[in-house]
Design an enzyme around this catalytic site. Sequence first.
Site, short mmCIF file in Angstrom:
data_model
loop_
_atom_site.label_atom_id
_atom_site.label_comp_id
_atom_site.label_asym_id
_atom_site.label_seq_id
_atom_site.Cartn_x
_atom_site.Cartn_y
_atom_site.Cartn_z
N ASP A 67 0.81 -1.22 0.00
CA ASP A 67 0.00 0.00 0.00
C ASP A 67 0.85 1.27 0.00
O ASP A 67 2.07 1.22 0.18
CB ASP A 67 -0.96 0.00 1.21
N ASN A 135 -7.56 -2.92 14.15
CA ASN A 135 -8.95 -3.26 13.79
C ASN A 135 -9.02 -4.45 12.83
O ASN A 135 -10.06 -4.71 12.25
CB ASN A 135 -9.64 -2.04 13.17
N HIS A 137 -7.19 -4.80 10.04
CA HIS A 137 -6.91 -4.55 8.62
C HIS A 137 -5.63 -5.25 8.18
O HIS A 137 -4.71 -5.47 8.96
CB HIS A 137 -6.93 -3.06 8.26
N GLU A 142 -9.77 -2.09 5.25
CA GLU A 142 -10.43 -1.81 6.53
C GLU A 142 -11.64 -2.73 6.72
O GLU A 142 -12.11 -3.35 5.76
CB GLU A 142 -10.87 -0.33 6.55
#
Length: 241
Positions: A67, A135, A137, A142
């Site tokens: 990313d 979380n 990811h 996400e």
Amino acid sequence: MEVIVVKDYQELSKVAAEIIIEEVKKNPNAILGLATGGTPLGTYENIINAYKQGEVSFKGVKTFNLDEYCGIDKKHPQSYYHYMHENLFNHIDVLPENINIPSTEGNDLQAQCDKYNELLNQNTIDLQLLGIGGNGHIGFNEPGTPFTQETFVVELAEKTREDNKRFFNSIDEVPTHAITMGIKNIISSKKILMLISGKSKVDAAYNLIKGPVTEEFPASVLNNHPNTIVIIDEEAYSKLK
Ligand code: GLP
């Protein structure tokens, strides 16, 4: 999913580096998927040391990063382009033309995604290194991202921006968007190496290993992958004992 519990971050970094080095020794033309964040830093340090000692060469290796942030230049100290060069590429013999990182330059981000996705479709990743967000990811996929998602522009979750603000001067400087490989790209890798370290990842580790496979917790998709190794240190594993 094979889970390897190690004592601490130092051991995690050593074991992870050994697995990557073995992969490259076995296949000098390996295609590696690489990750950023705090977790892989120790792994990269061990890889650099092994390279400097003549143990391994990356001359034939191709790399694909997961990313990149949108809205900051690649020269920005917090861009993943900068991170990768600073923490790995500048210190090993990988060829610049074999390095692939999503570009977020220009106005047509969709075209950048399409270009990167096309490259990923032409190159099967042999070993993908992953960290995990608090979380759940992976890359910047996400919670709620479909498992069929390919490379796309993502709006970062507030939790992710909060978690990553430690790398910036303030939350306002943390980018709101990024380009990330999609979950489909990630799970197309032949082998996946997930690293989990520290207290802040206790719940994420628990959900990955014990929780249901759900798009609400993106990393859970790894339970469906035939060749995933999780290396986790005792601190992150504490709720699983
Ligand atoms: C970042 C990256 C992920 C990384 C995760 C965890 O935002 N996009 O690839 O795995 O968050 O980062 P850290 O290792 O710093 O906890």
